[in-house]
Design an enzyme around this catalytic site. Structure first.
Site, short mmCIF file in Angstrom:
data_model
loop_
_atom_site.label_atom_id
_atom_site.label_comp_id
_atom_site.label_asym_id
_atom_site.label_seq_id
_atom_site.Cartn_x
_atom_site.Cartn_y
_atom_site.Cartn_z
N TYR A 119 0.82 -1.21 0.00
CA TYR A 119 0.00 0.00 0.00
C TYR A 119 0.86 1.26 0.00
CZ TYR A 119 -4.18 -2.82 0.99
OH TYR A 119 -5.21 -3.73 0.91
N LYS A 166 4.89 -14.20 4.19
CA LYS A 166 5.12 -15.05 3.02
C LYS A 166 6.62 -14.95 2.69
CE LYS A 166 3.08 -17.64 -0.01
NZ LYS A 166 2.21 -18.79 0.21
N ASP A 200 -0.89 -18.30 4.18
CA ASP A 200 -1.96 -19.15 3.65
C ASP A 200 -2.33 -20.25 4.64
OD1 ASP A 200 0.61 -19.84 3.02
OD2 ASP A 200 0.24 -20.36 0.93
N ASP A 224 -5.06 -6.08 6.17
CA ASP A 224 -6.35 -5.66 5.61
C ASP A 224 -7.22 -6.89 5.34
OD1 ASP A 224 -8.33 -4.15 4.48
OD2 ASP A 224 -7.19 -3.52 2.72
#
Ligand code: ATP
Length: 334
Positions: A119, A166, A200, A224
Site C-alpha cells: 500500500y 510469506k 496461507d 487488511d
C-alpha cells in the site's frame, strides 16, 4: 469527527446520538474526507484542514471514506495514515453474546503495519502491457511495528504473538518483517510466546480453530485481508472496530468500508463504529487520565451488549432493526 461516505454519515450520526446520551466528555468538530470533501469544494479527497484538525485534536472518530477510482486521487485512508504517521492499526475481534457464530469465545487482536508494504502507492505503468506495484519494507518501520505489537501484547497481558508472512516467496520484504519481529522478541519480549506462520496456512488454521491464536502481527495488505476474515468469525463487518495509532494522534474507525450497496437505506449496523468510539474513549482515558471517559466507555459497552442479548439486532446480524432503531435500543439501556 469525519463522517465519510456511503453508510458513513448514517452510522456516525447514530453513534453521535449514543455518545451524547451517554454524556461522553467530548466536544466535536467536523471535517470532511473522501467524496464528501470533494462535494464540500475541496480539490483533493484529503484536505489539509482535515489533517490539521486531527493533529490539533489528537483524536478523531472517522466513518468510511471512498476514493473515486481512475480520477488521479490516491487513497484517502492510505494518505491519512501516512500523513499522520499512524503506523499501527489495532483491530480487536471478539465474540459477542447474542451474536451466535460457528466459534464461541473468539478473542483475537490484529495489529497491522499501516504505512507501507504493497500500500505504499508506488505503482507504475512500465509498458503498454505491464504495470508494477512495489512492496516497500523498511527496517525501521518493521522494528517500530514489532515493538508496538509486543508492547501492546505485554500491556494487555496477552500470551502469544503470531506473525503471518510469506517470507518463503518474498524473501527480502517479508523476510525483513519477520526478522524484525524475531529480533524484537528475542531481545526485549521473551515474556510473550512468539510464533510465525506462512499466511496461507495461517488463514486455514484461523477458520479451523481461532482459539490457537492470540495477537496477530501483519504487514499492511495481509492485515487488511485477514481483518475481514476475522470479522467473519464473529458476525461480520458490522461488529469489528479499529484504531489507527501513531505517536502524535489516533483515528478510530470501523474495519468496514462505505458499503455503497446499502448506503442511504438506514439499515447499516452502527455497532462497529460505536465500538470504535468506545476504543476512543478508553484511549482518551489512558492518554489524558480522563476517568469520565473510561466510565462512559464501560456504560456504552454494557448497553450494546445488553441490547444484543435482548435480541435487538440489525439485519446483518439476523435482526430487523435499522441503524437508528439499534441506536435507540442502546440508548434505552444506558
Ligand atoms: P473497502 O474496499 O472500502 O474496504 P469493502 O469492499 O471491504 O470496502 P464494505 O464497504 O466494507 O466493502 O462492505 C462489504 C459488504 O459488507 C457490503 O456489501 C455491506 O453490505 C456489508 N457491510 C459492511 N459494513 C456494514 C455495516 N456496518 N452494516 C451492515 N453491513 C455492512
Amino acid at each position: 469527527m469525519i463522517p465519510g461516505d456511503g453508510i458513513g454519515p448514517e452510522v456516525t450520526s447514530a453513534v453521535l446520538r449514543v455518545l451524547e446520551a451517554a454524556e461522553a466528555p467530548v466536544e466535536w468538530t467536523t471535517r470532511h474526507a473522501g467524496i464528501a470533501a470533494l462535494e464540500d469544494g475541496s480539490p483533493d479527497v484529503l484536505p489539509d484542514e482535515t489533517v490539521d484538525e486531527v493533529l490539533r485534536c489528537g483524536v478523531a472518530l472517522k466513518g468510511p471514506c471512498t476514493t473515486p477510482v481512475g480520477k488521479g486521487f490516491s487513497s484517502v485512508n492510505v494518505q491519512l495514515r501516512k500523513r499522520l504517521n499512524m503506523y499501527a492499526a489495532v483491530r480487536p475481534v471478539r465474540s459477542l453474546n447474542g451474536v451466535p457464530t460457528r466459534f464461541e469465545n473468539v478473542d483475537l487482536v490484529i495489529i497491522r503495519e499501516n504505512t507501507e508494504g504493497l500500500y505504499s502507492g508506488a505503482e507504475n505503468r512500465v509498458t503498454d502491457d505491464v504495470v508494477i506495484s512495489m512492496k516497500v519494507a523498511t527496517e525501521s518501520s518493521c522494528k517500530r511495528i514489532s515493538h508496538w505489537g509486543f508492547r501492546y501484547a505485554t500491556q494487555r497481558a496477552r500470551r502469544k504473538l503470531t506473525v503471518f508472512h510469506k517470507a518463503n516467496i518474498m524473501k527480502m520484504s517479508d523476510g525483513l518483517f519477520l526478522d524484525a519481529a524475531q529480533q524484537v522478541h528475542q531481545r526485549e519480549y521473551p515474556n510473550i510466546e512468539f510464533q510465525q506462520m506462512i499466511i496461507d496456512a495461517g488463514c486455514m488454521k484461523l477458520v479451523q480453530d481461532p482459539s490457537q491464536f492470540d495477537v496477530l502481527l501483519l504487514e499492511n495488505l495481509y492485515g487488511d485481508v485477514v481483518s475481514d476474515l476475522c470479522a467473519g468469525l464473529v458476525g461480520g463487518l458490522g461488529v469489528v472496530p479499529g484504531a489507527n495509532i501513531g505517536d502524535e494522534c489516533a483515528v478510530f474507525e470501523a474495519v468496514h468500508g462505505s458499503a455503497p450497496d446499502i448506503a442511504g437505506k438506514g439499515v447499516a449496523n452502527p455497532l462497529a463504529l460505536l465500538m470504535s468510539a468506545v476504543m476512543m474513549l478508553n484511549y482518551l482515558a489512558a492518554e489524558r487520565s480522563d476517568q469520565r471517559a473510561a466510565e462512559c466507555a464501560e456504560r456504552i459497552k454494557a448497553a450494546y451488549n445488553r441490547a444484543l442479548e435482548d435480541n435487538q439486532k440489525t439485519r446483518d446480524l439476523g435482526g430487523e432493526l435499522g441503524t437508528e432503531s439499534f441506536a435507540d435500543a442502546v440508548i434505552e439501556r444506558l
